[in-house]
Structure formats: C-alpha cells, structure tokens
Design an enzyme around this catalytic site. Structure first.
Site, mmCIF file in Angstrom:
data_model
loop_
_atom_site.group_PDB
_atom_site.id
_atom_site.type_symbol
_atom_site.label_atom_id
_atom_site.label_comp_id
_atom_site.label_asym_id
_atom_site.label_seq_id
_atom_site.Cartn_x
_atom_site.Cartn_y
_atom_site.Cartn_z
ATOM 1 N N ALA A 35 1.012 45.922 90.510
ATOM 2 C CA ALA A 35 2.333 45.288 89.615
ATOM 3 C C ALA A 35 1.709 44.777 88.434
ATOM 4 O O ALA A 35 2.313 44.921 87.213
ATOM 5 C CB ALA A 35 2.764 44.352 90.495
ATOM 6 N N GLU A 36 0.639 44.072 88.442
ATOM 7 C CA GLU A 36 0.289 43.321 87.196
ATOM 8 C C GLU A 36 -0.254 44.411 86.105
ATOM 9 O O GLU A 36 0.314 44.346 85.053
ATOM 10 C CB GLU A 36 -0.900 42.503 87.352
ATOM 11 C CG GLU A 36 -0.606 41.047 88.232
ATOM 12 C CD GLU A 36 -1.898 40.622 88.795
ATOM 13 O OE1 GLU A 36 -1.846 39.129 88.414
ATOM 14 O OE2 GLU A 36 -2.647 41.187 89.462
ATOM 15 N N GLU A 117 -30.468 65.131 90.527
ATOM 16 C CA GLU A 117 -29.299 64.614 90.948
ATOM 17 C C GLU A 117 -28.251 65.727 91.585
ATOM 18 O O GLU A 117 -28.796 66.834 91.675
ATOM 19 C CB GLU A 117 -28.636 64.155 89.627
ATOM 20 C CG GLU A 117 -28.443 65.111 88.649
ATOM 21 C CD GLU A 117 -27.825 64.752 87.336
ATOM 22 O OE1 GLU A 117 -27.002 63.699 87.341
ATOM 23 O OE2 GLU A 117 -28.007 64.925 86.195
ATOM 24 N N LYS A 119 -25.707 68.626 92.100
ATOM 25 C CA LYS A 119 -24.818 69.512 91.413
ATOM 26 C C LYS A 119 -23.557 69.604 91.498
ATOM 27 O O LYS A 119 -23.087 69.919 92.881
ATOM 28 C CB LYS A 119 -25.433 71.109 91.599
ATOM 29 C CG LYS A 119 -24.994 72.110 90.608
ATOM 30 C CD LYS A 119 -25.758 73.121 90.692
ATOM 31 C CE LYS A 119 -25.355 74.321 90.000
ATOM 32 N NZ LYS A 119 -23.864 74.416 89.675
ATOM 33 N N ASP A 121 -19.708 70.520 92.102
ATOM 34 C CA ASP A 121 -18.945 71.957 92.326
ATOM 35 C C ASP A 121 -17.709 71.819 91.509
ATOM 36 O O ASP A 121 -16.468 71.384 92.133
ATOM 37 C CB ASP A 121 -18.805 72.435 93.607
ATOM 38 C CG ASP A 121 -18.484 73.896 93.462
ATOM 39 O OD1 ASP A 121 -18.747 74.599 92.314
ATOM 40 O OD2 ASP A 121 -18.529 74.692 94.607
ATOM 41 N N TYR A 229 -23.370 64.090 82.901
ATOM 42 C CA TYR A 229 -24.900 64.098 83.323
ATOM 43 C C TYR A 229 -25.366 64.608 82.096
ATOM 44 O O TYR A 229 -26.715 64.656 82.001
ATOM 45 C CB TYR A 229 -24.906 64.785 84.333
ATOM 46 C CG TYR A 229 -24.065 65.967 84.559
ATOM 47 C CD1 TYR A 229 -24.531 67.155 83.505
ATOM 48 C CD2 TYR A 229 -23.151 66.343 85.401
ATOM 49 C CE1 TYR A 229 -23.755 68.205 83.343
ATOM 50 C CE2 TYR A 229 -22.390 67.466 85.312
ATOM 51 C CZ TYR A 229 -22.729 68.292 84.371
ATOM 52 O OH TYR A 229 -22.118 69.585 84.413
ATOM 53 N N LYS A 322 -30.073 75.218 94.792
ATOM 54 C CA LYS A 322 -28.779 75.402 95.479
ATOM 55 C C LYS A 322 -28.802 75.387 96.822
ATOM 56 O O LYS A 322 -29.981 75.841 97.484
ATOM 57 C CB LYS A 322 -28.165 76.822 95.134
ATOM 58 C CG LYS A 322 -27.877 76.837 93.502
ATOM 59 C CD LYS A 322 -26.320 76.928 93.511
ATOM 60 C CE LYS A 322 -26.072 78.258 92.602
ATOM 61 N NZ LYS A 322 -24.641 78.372 92.484
ATOM 62 N N CYS A 416 0.031 83.838 129.560
ATOM 63 C CA CYS A 416 -1.308 83.404 129.691
ATOM 64 C C CYS A 416 -2.241 84.347 129.960
ATOM 65 O O CYS A 416 -2.332 85.091 130.864
ATOM 66 C CB CYS A 416 -1.547 81.852 130.326
ATOM 67 S SG CYS A 416 -3.211 81.690 130.585
ATOM 68 N N CYS A 419 -4.314 83.148 133.411
ATOM 69 C CA CYS A 419 -3.531 82.982 134.676
ATOM 70 C C CYS A 419 -2.365 83.902 134.988
ATOM 71 O O CYS A 419 -1.556 83.773 135.979
ATOM 72 C CB CYS A 419 -3.425 81.584 135.138
ATOM 73 S SG CYS A 419 -1.871 80.801 134.066
ATOM 74 N N CYS A 434 0.481 77.915 127.666
ATOM 75 C CA CYS A 434 0.210 78.237 128.859
ATOM 76 C C CYS A 434 1.006 77.303 129.715
ATOM 77 O O CYS A 434 0.838 76.126 129.854
ATOM 78 C CB CYS A 434 -1.028 78.546 129.381
ATOM 79 S SG CYS A 434 -0.987 78.917 131.316
ATOM 80 N N CYS A 439 -3.780 76.988 136.197
ATOM 81 C CA CYS A 439 -4.423 77.727 135.409
ATOM 82 C C CYS A 439 -6.111 77.284 135.302
ATOM 83 O O CYS A 439 -6.262 76.331 134.852
ATOM 84 C CB CYS A 439 -3.892 77.944 133.770
ATOM 85 S SG CYS A 439 -4.907 78.923 132.835
HETATM 86 S S1 IVH Z 1 -27.076 70.157 83.668
HETATM 87 C C1 IVH Z 1 -27.850 73.820 80.637
HETATM 88 N N1 IVH Z 1 -26.382 68.636 85.776
HETATM 89 O O1 IVH Z 1 -23.606 73.528 86.877
HETATM 90 C C2 IVH Z 1 -26.747 73.277 81.404
HETATM 91 N N2 IVH Z 1 -25.133 70.782 85.464
HETATM 92 O O2 IVH Z 1 -24.775 76.215 86.970
HETATM 93 C C3 IVH Z 1 -27.105 72.079 81.891
HETATM 94 N N3 IVH Z 1 -23.313 71.235 86.993
HETATM 95 O O3 IVH Z 1 -22.841 74.593 83.709
HETATM 96 C C4 IVH Z 1 -26.244 71.405 83.108
HETATM 97 N N4 IVH Z 1 -23.507 69.275 88.212
HETATM 98 O O4 IVH Z 1 -21.294 72.923 84.702
HETATM 99 C C5 IVH Z 1 -26.084 69.788 84.971
HETATM 100 N N5 IVH Z 1 -25.693 67.184 87.739
HETATM 101 C C6 IVH Z 1 -25.620 68.393 87.047
HETATM 102 C C7 IVH Z 1 -24.412 69.569 87.345
HETATM 103 C C8 IVH Z 1 -24.389 70.451 86.552
HETATM 104 C C9 IVH Z 1 -22.939 70.528 87.995
HETATM 105 C C10 IVH Z 1 -22.780 72.298 86.475
HETATM 106 C C11 IVH Z 1 -22.718 72.555 84.944
HETATM 107 C C12 IVH Z 1 -23.399 73.883 84.794
HETATM 108 C C13 IVH Z 1 -23.588 74.601 85.979
HETATM 109 C C14 IVH Z 1 -24.879 75.422 85.691
#
Ligand code: IVH
Length: 674
Positions: A35-36, A117, A119, A121, A229, A322, A416, A419, A434, A439
């Site tokens: 609300a604020e 780190e 990846k 999706d 990233y 991956k 069924c 049975c 059923c 059964c």
């Molecule tokens: S670094 C040269 N870091 O994965 C590209 N990419 O398969 C450097 N992605 O196009 C990307 N998490 O869209 C990087 N922690 C991460 C990522 C990441 C997801 C994606 C990104 C990239 C694709 C490559």
C-alpha cells in the site's frame, strides 16, 4: 510550482520507488508495504500527468508498459553476442580444459582458475546503460543485430532503470538471461488454459513469448525476471570507471549496481573443482525455482579470456557444461490403464524405453481422458516425454509430422480392467473410477500405501510382495497382514526361512504405530500426512475420529470441506467400519503425546520457501508442529507466516501480494523460543 521543484520532487519519489523495487525484486526484502508503495507510485504518476513535459526520461512509471508497437526496431549490438561451445560429458569438459591450457600457454601442471555459474535456460538479453541510465535493451537476434525490446525490459522490476553508482562508465553493455520461474510458468499456463489460449511448452518459451510482445502492458503483467553475467562493449569515456580484472569481480560490481546475479557460483581451481561444482549443481537442479540446463565455465581472468581467443563464434575460454536433457522422444507402443488406491483409472503410455535426463523411462502418465483428447495422443504416435523433478514422466506432445495413418485412438474403458466392475466418471470430474468393492487392484494399492515408509513403515513389504500376498489370497483386508503365519510367507515364491522371519518381524514391529501414521495409512482421499497429524492431535483416538461428524471435523484448523466430506464418506461405509474393528484388535495405535513445548504457534499456519541458513525443511516443520502450528504447502490469505530463505520463489511473491508476513530464520527462531 516551477519546473525545478517539480522535477526535484519527481526525482525524489522515483529514487524512493527504485529503492523499493530493488529491495523487493532483487533482494526479496521489502521494507514497505504494498500500500505504501502504491501511494508513492500514484503520486509520481499524478505529477507526470500534470506535467508530462517534465517527466523523467527513465521514470519507474514506465514499468507498467506503454503504447503497443507495430513492430520491433532492429538494434545493433556494440560488440556481437557470441555463442558458447558445449561439453556434454566430463571427458569433453576435461578436453576443453586441456585445450585452454594449450592456448594460453599455461603449464599443464598449474591449474587454471575458472569462474563457474549456472546456465540459465531463458532468453539472452543485452542491456545498454549510458552514464548509468538504461537506454536500450535488445534480444540476441543473429548475434550482431537483435530486436529492440527496451519498453518491455523496463517493465521487469528487478532490472534497474538507473545503476546504483556514482561512477558509471560512459556506456556499458551488460548481458544476461531473462527467465520465468517454474511456478510462475505453471501459473501462466493455467491462466492460458482458462482463457482458452495455447499453453507454453516450457518456462523458456513462456519467457520468450512474454518478452516479445508488441504490447508492453502484456509483458508488464508477466512476472519475468533475469540474471546477469556478461559484458559487451565498455566505454569509460570521461568517467573514472575501470573494468575489474576477473569475471567474479565483474559480477560483484554489477550486483552492487543493482542488477540481479545468480546465487550459485564458484571460483574453481582446475578442472576437478569445476566437475564437483557441476555435480553438486546437478544434484540440486530440481530444487531450483527456475530451469537451468547446465553450468557455464569461464576463465576467471579477463586477460586469460583474451589470450585464449575465439574459435568460430565462441570464446575459447568459456564453455557450457550441459546437463543431459530432461526431454526425449519415443514411441507410444501401447496405452494401459492403471487402477489406483481410490479406484482412479489412470491411462499410462507404455513407451519404447528412452533415457530422459539420465533416467530410463518405460512408462509415462497420460493423466486422464481429457488430457489424451487435448493432446490427441494415439497408440503408435511418436511423442516427447519429459520428467520434471521426481514426478512420474509425462507425455508433453505428439509429433504429428511422424504419423503414418495407422495410429489408434484410445478410450478409457467403462469397466475396470482388473475387476470388471462398472467404471464411473462423475459429472464435472476428470477422473473415471472403478466402482468395485472388492477390486484387487485397489486392494494392492491400499496395502502398498498402508505399508509405506510414511505410514506403517513395514520394512520389506514392497510392491512385489504385496502383489504376491494379494494374489495368493492371503491378504483381503489390511488387517490380514497381521494374521500372516510363517508357513504362508514361506510358501511364496522367493521366500526362505530367513526372509520369511524378517518380513514377519517387520510386521510385528508395526503393531504399535503412531496414530497419525495409521490415519494416513488408511489412504482416505484428500487426507495426507499433514492432515493426518492434525486429526491425530485433535481426536487422540481412531474411535473418536471415525465417529466424528462434519462439524467436529471442520473444527480442526486445517481441515476443509472437501476433507471433512471425504472422511465422513469413508467412515460411513459399513465395510470400512468392519475392517477397522478387525484392525484395532490386532494393532494398538499410540496416541500423540501432549507436546512439551509451549504452544506459541497454536493455530498458526506457516509456509516454508527457499533454503534457510541452518534449518532444513524437516527441522523447521518439527519446530512449528511441536509448538502447535502447522505447515502448509501453498500460500493463501489464511497463511500467517511465510518463512523464507535463499532462492525463495513465487511463494514469496504470492505472500507479498497477499500481504502475508514474511519472516527469516532468525526471526523465526526468536518467535519459537518466545
Ligand atoms: S556467458 C559468448 N553465462 O547460454 C556467450 N551465458 O549457450 C557468453 N547463458 O548465449 C555467454 N546462462 O544466452 C553465459 N551464466 C551464463 C549463462 C549464459 C545462460 C546463455 C546465453 C548464451 C547461451 C550460450
């Protein structure tokens, strides 16, 4: 008011709003109520309507979306957005490490320092900040030129419109991934279905579809977020900005600037540390609130990245390590019907065995007839199946292009399959059941449920043995388990002296179950373990529970209409009462002890979300239940507290939108010891 004053006021409110956006959307720690926040927002909107000509170029009011576009403008990236090479196995990753060694001339014995780190999706995005202000955001496109989605990106509240720094570079491209959490994706899909629109196939498609809207108001209505990233073009210009020397330091910097960055990351020395990071992420993958498809590994030092150079369109010093895909294609060889504990007939696709995310799958649930019809799944179809978390694999879609014309449609039978009793689908329900009283399929499921770990916990009484006991006619009621004799068991296939004794001992040990385990073990529809605990606490004996009427049941905090109805119906059957009489002659449930802890949480409902610093789920649940509270899995207006830790997802957001109090572990501990 003159221009200067108005703009000063606008600036003040805007900064205040930005601060709260950051607290809420990036840190998950709001410091004002909704609300604020709304008051601030509306005040700014009002000033802007009165003086549109003085409105700030990057006002937070743009977060609600603007005029719809006819089409997206093209936008050229300052530095191309490249792609990453993949490693699909540990061997491939080791080969990458060796390659990098060769290219940066490093001694193969000195371990390279990598930054690893998640990846994410999602959908990659390039943000352009000039003098600290977000001026443009573009999709990847072909890597050189993307689509300008600035208006849409501005609706994502975790992305700062202005960087939190006094020393921004003249211009910087910051790259990341736009995502939708799994919970929000599921919610969005439920809404799509309600609106009779096509559901999205996965969170990534949903994120892409939400971002690529010409009408930014639609984007604003979708809870997108992102993780950052990467780095594109950097121009220091007149600023004193200098680029950090490593990836890790760069992420820390953009985090300070207010951008959301991933929480799981590690500086690794050498390939071995990367591999163990990869494995540990693989283990927790299913617990993350969003989807990832691997780990990205980058040389930590920018100087080394530069030295490694490029091959084709990928930097040689980075790789996408991956995870195996969780979706696979296979053939529906047959559709069979499974009869569940409550008699539900569930169609199951028998598929040509296929590995899905590293697990072999032979069967996939088709849920019910409506689902089969909606997805138009036929015997002989090629389908995509997926496994999400620990749930049973399901058929996602049919690959219609592969049809040859001899595929056969399937209808759930009206009797069924086990049975032969009539199968009934009540009006308005998706499930056919059923109706048979005796059964065998239902009985087997009930015995399995009764014996399972969370119920009577009869060790060794697995699926196969239940099957044998029922088929041999030794178990016709749950209570028959306790009348089994040594010779009965010994006569079963695969049993010898020792194993027969072992099973009988396990059954013996189950004669004094906690009352709640017995209640849960009865397998009453809608009565899970949590509800069973509440019922045990309240009624203290099975006899009181089985004679309770609806009003008495509804008095139990946590028991709703549907549960009460189900209990009354269950205990209303003569056969059930007869079976319970038998059972109670053979076993003695233990009544719940009055809890020793002061009941400081009496009547309070908690929802747990995210990872707490030191308590795990079961610890926290125990603390709550010991003190008279209860734990629920979803947030509603009736929730009293949401106990949130790291990586808390949509439950936290829901709590905020409903104004439910959110507490952290330390607050929780002090409440508990109060
Ligand atoms: S670094 C040269 N870091 O994965 C590209 N990419 O398969 C450097 N992605 O196009 C990307 N998490 O869209 C990087 N922690 C991460 C990522 C990441 C997801 C994606 C990104 C990239 C694709 C490559």
């Amino acid at each position: 008011m003159e221009k200067k004053n108005v703009q000063k006021k606008m600036q003040e409110i805007a900064s205040e709003i930005e601060k709260h956006d950051y607290q809420y959307y990036v840190l998950d720690q709001p410091i004002v109520t909704d609300a604020e926040y709304d008051v601030l927002f509306r005040n700014l909107q009002k000033l802007e309507t009165e003086h549109p000509e003085w409105a700030l170029p990057n006002s937070p009011t743009q977060r609600v979306g603007g005029k719809a576009l006819d089409q997206f403008q093209k936008s050229k990236h300052g530095v191309p957005m490249l792609s990453l090479a993949n490693a699909l196995t540990e061997e491939e990753f080791t080969a990458f490490d060796e390659r990098v060694h060769r290219f940066i001339d490093a001694d193969a014995k000195t371990k390279l320092e990598y930054f690893a780190e998640l990846k994410f999706d999602g959908l990659s995005i390039n943000l352009v900040y000039e003098k600290g202000t977000l001026v443009r955001a573009a999709t990847r496109g072909d890597g050189e030129i993307g689509e300008d989605v600035t208006q849409n990106i501005k609706t994502i509240r975790s992305i700062p419109l202005n960087l939190k720094t006094k020393n921004p570079p003249e211009r910087i491209e910051i790259r990341g991934e736009i995502i939708l959490s799994i919970k929000d994706f599921e919610k969005l899909n439920r809404e799509q279905v309600k609106k009779e629109e096509k559901p999205f196939a996965n969170p990534r498609n949903a994120a892409a579809g939400s971002l690529r809207q010409l009408d930014s108001k639609i984007t604003a209505s979708r809870p997108l977020t992102g993780f950052f990233y990467g780095l594109g073009e950097v121009v220091a210009g007149d600023s004193e900005f200098t680029l950090p020397k490593t990836m890790a330091a760069f992420e820390e910097l953009i985090e300070e600037w207010g951008l959301p960055i991933g929480k799981h990351k590690k500086i690794c020395k050498g390939a071995d540390e990367v591999t163990s990071f990869y494995q540990s992420i693989g283990e927790m993958r299913e617990d993350l609130p969003y989807e990832i498809d691997g780990v990205v590994v980058k040389l930590n030092a920018f100087s080394q990245q530069q030295a490694a150079g490029f091959v084709a369109r990928s930097p040689r010093g980075m790789i996408a390590f991956k995870f195996p895909p969780k979706k696979s294609m296979t053939l529906v060889e047959d559709i069979q019907v499974q009869v569940g504990r409550t008699g539900a007939l569930t169609p199951v696709a028998i598929v040509t065995p296929v590995s899905v995310g590293g697990v072999w799958v032979k069967r996939a649930t088709l849920h019910n007839q409506d689902e089969i019809d909606r997805k138009d799944i036929r015997i002989g179809d090629h389908v995509v199946i997926q496994r999400a978390g620990d749930v049973i694999p399901e058929v996602v879609e049919v690959i219609k292009e592969k049809r040859r014309g001899d595929e056969r449609r399937f209808k759930i039978p009206d009797h069924c399959p086990v049975c032969g009793s009539k199968a009934i689908r009540p009006e308005g329900e998706a499930v056919t059941r059923c109706s048979g009283k005796n059964c065998i399929a239902k009985l087997k499921e009930r015995v399995r449920h009764f014996a399972q770990k969370d119920a009577l916990n009869i060790e060794g009484l697995g699926d196969k043995i239940v099957e044998q006991l029922v088929d041999a006619g030794l178990v016709k009621h749950l209570s028959d388990l306790f009348s089994l004799e040594f010779d009965d068991v010994l006569a079963l296939e695969g049993f010898a002296d020792k194993s027969s004794h072992k099973l009988l001992n396990a059954i013996e040990a189950a004669r004094t179950p906690d009352l709640y385990r017995l209640i849960f073990g009865l397998g009453i529809r809608h009565i899970g373990e949590t509800t069973a605990k509440l019922l045990a606490q309240k009624f203290k004996s099975l006899n009181k529970l089985r004679n309770a009427n609806t009003e008495e049941l509804l008095e139990v905090d946590g028991v709703g209409e549907e549960m009460a109805r189900s209990l009354v119906e269950h205990f209303g059957h003569e056969e059930v009462q007869a079976e319970l009489n038998e059972l109670l002659q053979k076993i003695t449930p233990i009544e719940p002890k009055a809890s020793a802890s002061p009941q400081v949480f009496a009547g309070k409902t908690f929802v747990l979300t995210g990872t707490l610093p030191s308590l795990d789920r079961s610890d926290a649940t125990k603390i709550i239940e010991d003190r008279g509270g209860k734990v629920s899995s979803s947030v509603s207006k009736k929730t009293d507290y949401v106990l949130a830790g790291e990586e808390a997802g949509s439950k936290l957001e829901k709590a905020r939108s409903l104004g439910v109090k959110v507490i952290d572990e330390s607050e929780f501990r002090s409440m508990a010891s109060n």
